[in-house]
Design an enzyme around this catalytic site. Structure first.
Site, short mmCIF file in Angstrom:
data_model
loop_
_atom_site.label_atom_id
_atom_site.label_comp_id
_atom_site.label_asym_id
_atom_site.label_seq_id
_atom_site.Cartn_x
_atom_site.Cartn_y
_atom_site.Cartn_z
N GLU A 1 0.76 -1.08 0.10
CA GLU A 1 0.04 0.02 -0.03
C GLU A 1 0.87 1.19 -0.07
OE1 GLU A 1 -3.14 0.12 3.00
OE2 GLU A 1 -3.18 2.36 3.06
N GLU B 1 -2.80 11.45 3.44
CA GLU B 1 -3.95 11.28 4.15
C GLU B 1 -4.04 12.52 5.35
OE1 GLU B 1 -4.90 6.93 5.58
OE2 GLU B 1 -2.55 7.12 5.41
#
Length: 426
Positions: A173, A178
């Protein structure tokens, strides 16, 4: 450091992949941007060589995203204890008619949606390119304006396309960006893989100066991804680079296809739930998403020029293993015609540019050698014009800063100096 926290790790029914859960990264906050005069300055993102995916989100106001590029996930996410229900169609993800995608989180439940905690309290949207588009390496970029408020969790990230068979975290990932609402000035970039997932994910945070909030304006978030190297940037400023050297011997799982995800979560272990200070609706406004091949892509070959306008040259045009690589007056011969490959190699005369004996120390010479796929022959060539060996995390360097004919090339700690700047012609 943040306390351990769980994160989003579930692809819902439209992706038709197995559920998975994880703990999120504890990341360092507020990493300052690299200065132009900082000797530790990292390489900038790669220049676009060819656009492989682009969505400018042009279309009539209220229309859904292009189904040929994106699929819309539905459902809740018990793994992170998020509070939203992701809806289908254009209810929570729609174009605004001005070249933007708007993902809207609302405090509502118009269809009696059921979540892990009972009747859902919020709706939002999550989109991905699985089954439509994947990329291996490249410059992956978005320009967006994030929401604000306690409990908000916007993200732009990627998962390995083998998630359905390998599972997570073996799939890998890459979290490009974020943000959690209680950190209005900070965003995070992280990688996850086997043995470094969840709270052990490897990454860093980037903070705007002077307490500015990311929600106040559009910002550009990107990764520059090459073999054995991933760099993160905000508005063109690179704030971290990760290579296999950061993994302590654990497996690097970022040399395969990944797909893209955009979502706006509400609540969860990391951001915490909304409270009385959180205004709804909140919006994630996306100007574009673009993917381009980075500068480490195949070409027809050409000179690599450096300090003093001199060319990277194979001494004596000798193709033997161990032949020194040097600076020399550009002369157009095959000894100066280099091909930068999508596999991370730089080649001339049928051989590879190689760090002698796989060394990582300052001053280790580079040479010509049979191509063998080792880290000693892996190079990242970003647009800042550094040529970086990720294993050593060092730059191709003209010894002593000299531009004289015959100056030996070596690796050295990246300083941004002129003797480490190169122009690659394909």
């Amino acid at each position: 450091m943040h306390p351990p926290r769980l994160r989003r790790r579930l692809l819902t029914s439209l992706v038709a992949l197995a559920a998975f859960a994880s703990l999120s990264s504890g990341l360092a906050q507020g990493a300052p941007p690299a200065r132009a005069d900082d000797p530790a300055r990292l390489a900038a993102p790669a220049a676009a060589a060819a656009v492989t995916f682009a969505d400018e989100f042009d279309g009539p106001a209220g229309s859904a995203v292009d189904a040929g590029k994106w699929q819309t996930e539905t459902g809740d996410n018990v793994n992170n204890h998020e509070r939203q229900y992701y809806t289908a169609g254009n209810r929570n993800a729609a174009l605004d008619g001005q070249g933007h995608l708007v993902i809207t989180a609302r405090r509502e439940n118009p269809a009696n949606y059921q979540c892990w905690y009972g009747r859902c309290e919020y709706t939002s949207a999550r989109l991905n390119t699985a089954g439509r588009f994947t990329t291996t390496y490249g410059h992956v970029e978005t320009r967006m304006k994030i929401p604000r408020g306690q409990g908000m969790w916007p993200a732009f990230w990627m998962l390995g396309n083998d998630i359905g068979t390998a599972g997570w975290p073996a799939s890998g990932e890459i979290d490009v960006m974020e943000n959690v609402g209680f950190e209005p000035s900070t965003v995070h970039g992280t990688i996850h893989g086997p043995g470094y997932s969840g709270s052990g994910g490897i990454g860093a945070g980037y903070s705007l100066p002077g307490g500015q909030a990311f929600a106040d304006a559009f910002h550009t978030f990107a990764v520059d991804w090459s073999p054995n190297s991933i760099s993160w940037s905000v508005d063109g400023t690179v704030y971290q680079r990760r290579t296999p050297a950061d993994l302590g011997g654990r497996q690097w799982v970022f040399d395969k296809p990944f797909f893209i995800i955009l979502n706006l979560a509400v609540g969860g272990y990391w951001p915490g739930d909304p409270d009385g200070s959180t205004a709804f609706p909140q919006q994630l406004v996306v100007d574009y998403v673009r993917v381009s091949t980075d500068s480490a892509q195949p070409g027809t070959g050409g000179p690599i020029t450096g300090v003093g306008g001199k060319c990277v040259d194979v001494a004596g045009a000798n193709p033997a293993n161990g032949t020194p690589v040097q600076l020399y007056d550009c002369n157009g011969t095959a000894a100066q015609r280099w091909t930068v490959g999508g596999d991370g190699t730089i080649r001339a005369l049928g051989k590879c540019l190689d760090v002698a004996s796989g060394g990582t120390a300052d001053g280790t010479a580079v040479q010509l050698w049979d191509c063998n796929g080792t880290p000693a022959q892996q190079w990242a060539t970003p647009a800042a014009r550094d040529i970086v060996n990720p294993q050593a995390n060092k730059c191709l360097d003209a010894a002593g800063g000299s531009s004289a004919n015959g100056t030996r090339l070596q690796i050295w700690t990246c300083t941004g100096a002129a003797n480490q700047k190169w122009t690659v012609t394909r």
